[in-house]
Design an enzyme around this catalytic site. Structure first.
Site, PDB file in Angstrom:
ATOM      1  N   VAL A 168       3.000  -5.196   2.999  1.00 20.71           N
ATOM      2  CA  VAL A 168       2.301  -5.951   4.298  1.00 20.71           C
ATOM      3  C   VAL A 168       2.651  -7.546   4.291  1.00 20.71           C
ATOM      4  O   VAL A 168       2.808  -8.101   3.000  1.00 20.71           O
ATOM      5  CB  VAL A 168       0.881  -5.679   4.012  1.00 20.71           C
ATOM      6  CG1 VAL A 168       0.169  -6.536   5.199  1.00 20.71           C
ATOM      7  CG2 VAL A 168       0.457  -4.409   4.046  1.00 20.71           C
ATOM      8  N   ASP A 227      -9.886   8.493   2.857  1.00 20.16           N
ATOM      9  CA  ASP A 227      -9.324   7.481   1.798  1.00 20.16           C
ATOM     10  C   ASP A 227     -10.207   6.596   1.497  1.00 20.16           C
ATOM     11  O   ASP A 227      -9.559   5.392   1.493  1.00 20.16           O
ATOM     12  CB  ASP A 227      -7.788   7.216   1.919  1.00 20.16           C
ATOM     13  CG  ASP A 227      -7.159   6.744   0.588  1.00 20.16           C
ATOM     14  OD1 ASP A 227      -7.765   7.032  -0.469  1.00 20.16           O
ATOM     15  OD2 ASP A 227      -5.999   6.170   0.790  1.00 20.16           O
ATOM     16  N   GLY A 237       0.679  -1.075   0.064  1.00 17.92           N
ATOM     17  CA  GLY A 237      -0.030   0.025  -0.033  1.00 17.92           C
ATOM     18  C   GLY A 237       0.901   1.293   0.002  1.00 17.92           C
ATOM     19  O   GLY A 237       2.134   1.040   0.063  1.00 17.92           O
TER      20      GLY A 237
END
Length: 538
Positions: A49, A161, A44
């Site tokens: 991640v 967002d 991201g």
């Protein structure tokens, strides 16, 4: 003291209140096999991640580990914001924050693992049914409603967002809103929060008004969520890459809006031979609320609470239409429903049986505006009888109030440290025979209370009973009203007459009672709970 040393000292001081959430870097590197690509699960704006098993604030489990990319535009502010915000904001439809690591140059955030990843990966999945798709949207809407409508327990949070990439899915396809690095706090108890900041977010999802004026409101999140709803409807992202080398995007939102306005949704809706088509009444409700979210004027966009209501209704109707047993009962009782609608207040219009079903699943006022009636997900009849109707001539008019957004024009009735007996004469109108109902008092506290189970100690006696009982617990529901369960009974007739004598309520909080509710008993555990709440008074 050089700048890096000063920053390190600042970080450690800032993070001191959260030391119980700290996870050692050594444990994280071990869990991820030193951030091995085999443990990599995504990427991201913040960084990569990974997954791995660690001990954290809630025990030990496999988690998602988000590692800051030093070249990322996001950095220390977003790192600290995620820790502070997700420590305070907890909801079943928000991703759970489990811990962090801040050692040397590493800034790592640890979350519960959403094993199915983000929603954007599943938009065109042939395995997701329409009920599942609507449920995912409903979950995300509930999470955003919690952020926007804190009800006095914390400050409003504007996500900034909202996109399908930031809606994560667990093994059971439950949706959880994630990634609060760009989020902004608003005022705690104001109806509107307007914040002037540089526009941030993701192209295609950003509210045009926010982009042009740099004024941020909760309606900016609503716009972004409307884009997500259309993505789910169309089974694709809101953009296509025209030139991948230069990342030039063609935004599809204007095309979707035009298709809706020209009644050409069938040209854009997601279709797959493995998925049954969405019923037209459900499509109308789902697409209608999505379109409202994308209105140019913020004043014309719905609140998140309205979006939740519409999605609940869409899901409810879809489930009813798939229930053969309900369809049989519906055909038998259609004439009675049609007659009921004629007495609704205000008068209601519908053009088809689907629209009639939609009205009844949302709820209608009838019986001179004294009864609120609706169908639950199983098509069973539910009612709330106005407190004014129950009290009749015994009611003292000065104790009524219209300040609590009641379904009934007369409003709520005050019970505050009262020791005189209130006799409720209750007459149901259209219950389902053979169904076991819980009987609830629906109310609000005069004083604001956090959402939790609360002691209430409401003493009452049923007609024909010698002993009094006390209902001890009350709980707040998602609609903002509280319910106190009294007892349950199996209905033999659609119309039932009985009396409840409220003999004592002595609590400094005070109650504003809306009415007496009849809800079908859902399961055995709830039945046990009801009887635990009701104990004979000695």
């Amino acid at each position: 003291m050089n700048s890096s040393t000063y920053m390190e000292a600042y970080l450690q001081k800032f993070l001191q209140p959260f030391k119980h959430l700290k996870i050692q870097l050594e444990e994280i590197t071990t869990a991820t096999n030193n951030f091995n690509k085999e443990n990599y699960i995504g990427h991201g704006g913040y960084g990569k991640v990974y997954k791995g098993e660690v001990s954290h604030s809630k025990g030990r489990s496999v988690v998602a580990i988000k590692r800051l990319d030093r070249t990322s535009r996001q950095g220390i502010p977003e790192f600290l914001k995620e820790i502070t915000m997700l420590s305070d904001y907890k909801h079943e439809n928000l991703i759970s924050f489990l811990g962090f690591c801040c050692e040397g140059s590493e800034m790592i955030l640890v979350y519960e693992l959403a094993s199915r990843g983000s929603l954007d990966r599943h938009l065109n999945s042939p395995h997701l049914t329409w009920p599942q798709r609507i449920k995912i949207c409903l979950d995300a809407a509930n999470g955003l409603r919690y952020l926007h409508d804190p009800r006095g327990t914390h400050r409003r949070l504007i996500h900034c967002d909202v996109k399908s990439d930031n809606i994560l899915l667990d093994e059971q396809w439950n949706a959880k809103v994630s990634d609060f690095g760009l989020s902004t706090m608003g005022s705690a108890n104001e109806q509107h929060s307007l914040i002037v900041i540089p526009a941030a977010g993701t192209e295609g999802y950003i509210d045009p008004m926010y982009w042009m004026t740099h004024t941020l409101t909760k309606e900016s999140d609503v716009y972004s969520f409307g884009v997500v709803l259309f993505e789910v409807l169309c089974g694709r992202l809101c953009y296509t890459l025209v030139n991948k080398g230069h990342v030039v995007k063609e935004i599809l939102v204007p095309t979707w809006i035009k298709s809706y306005e020209q009644n050409m949704l069938n040209d854009i809706i997601f279709e797959n031979p493995n998925i049954e088509p969405m019923p037209q009444s459900v499509l109308k409700r789902f697409s209608g609320i999505a379109y409202q979210c994308l209105k140019e004027s913020r004043e014309d966009r719905p609140e998140m609470s309205e979006i939740v209501t519409e999605l609940e209704s869409a899901l409810n109707i879809h489930e009813l239409l798939q229930n053969e047993e309900f369809i049989g009962k519906w055909n038998e009782q259609l004439y009675e429903y049609q007659e009921m609608i004629k007495t609704a207040e205000p008068p209601l219009n519908y053009k088809s049986e689907d629209e009639l079903m939609d009205l009844l699943s949302k709820g209608i006022l009838f019986n001179g505006g004294k009864t609120w009636f609706w169908l639950n997900k199983k098509g069973e009849h539910c009612e709330i009888i106005s407190i004014a109707e129950c009290l009749g001539s015994d009611a003292k008019r000065h104790l009524f109030s219209s300040n609590y957004n009641s379904r009934f024009a007369v409003g709520t009735y005050s019970i505050f440290r009262r020791k005189d007996v209130n006799i409720l004469h209750i007459r149901t109108h259209f219950l389902s025979p053979g169904i076991t109902y819980t009987v609830n008092v629906v109310f609000k506290f005069k004083m604001i209370k956090e959402r939790r189970c609360d002691p209430i100690s409401l003493k009452y006696r049923l007609q024909g009973e010698r002993e009094s009982s006390i209902s001890y617990l009350a709980y707040e529901r998602e609609d903002g009203w509280w319910a106190c369960e009294l007892y349950h009974f199996t209905c033999d007739y659609r119309i039932v007459h009985f009396q409840i004598l409220f003999e004592d309520y002595d609590n400094e909080d005070g109650l504003r009672v809306e009415g007496i509710e009849f809800q079908p008993l859902e399961n055995v555990s709830l039945q046990i709970k009801v009887w635990l709440c009701r104990k004979p008074f000695v």
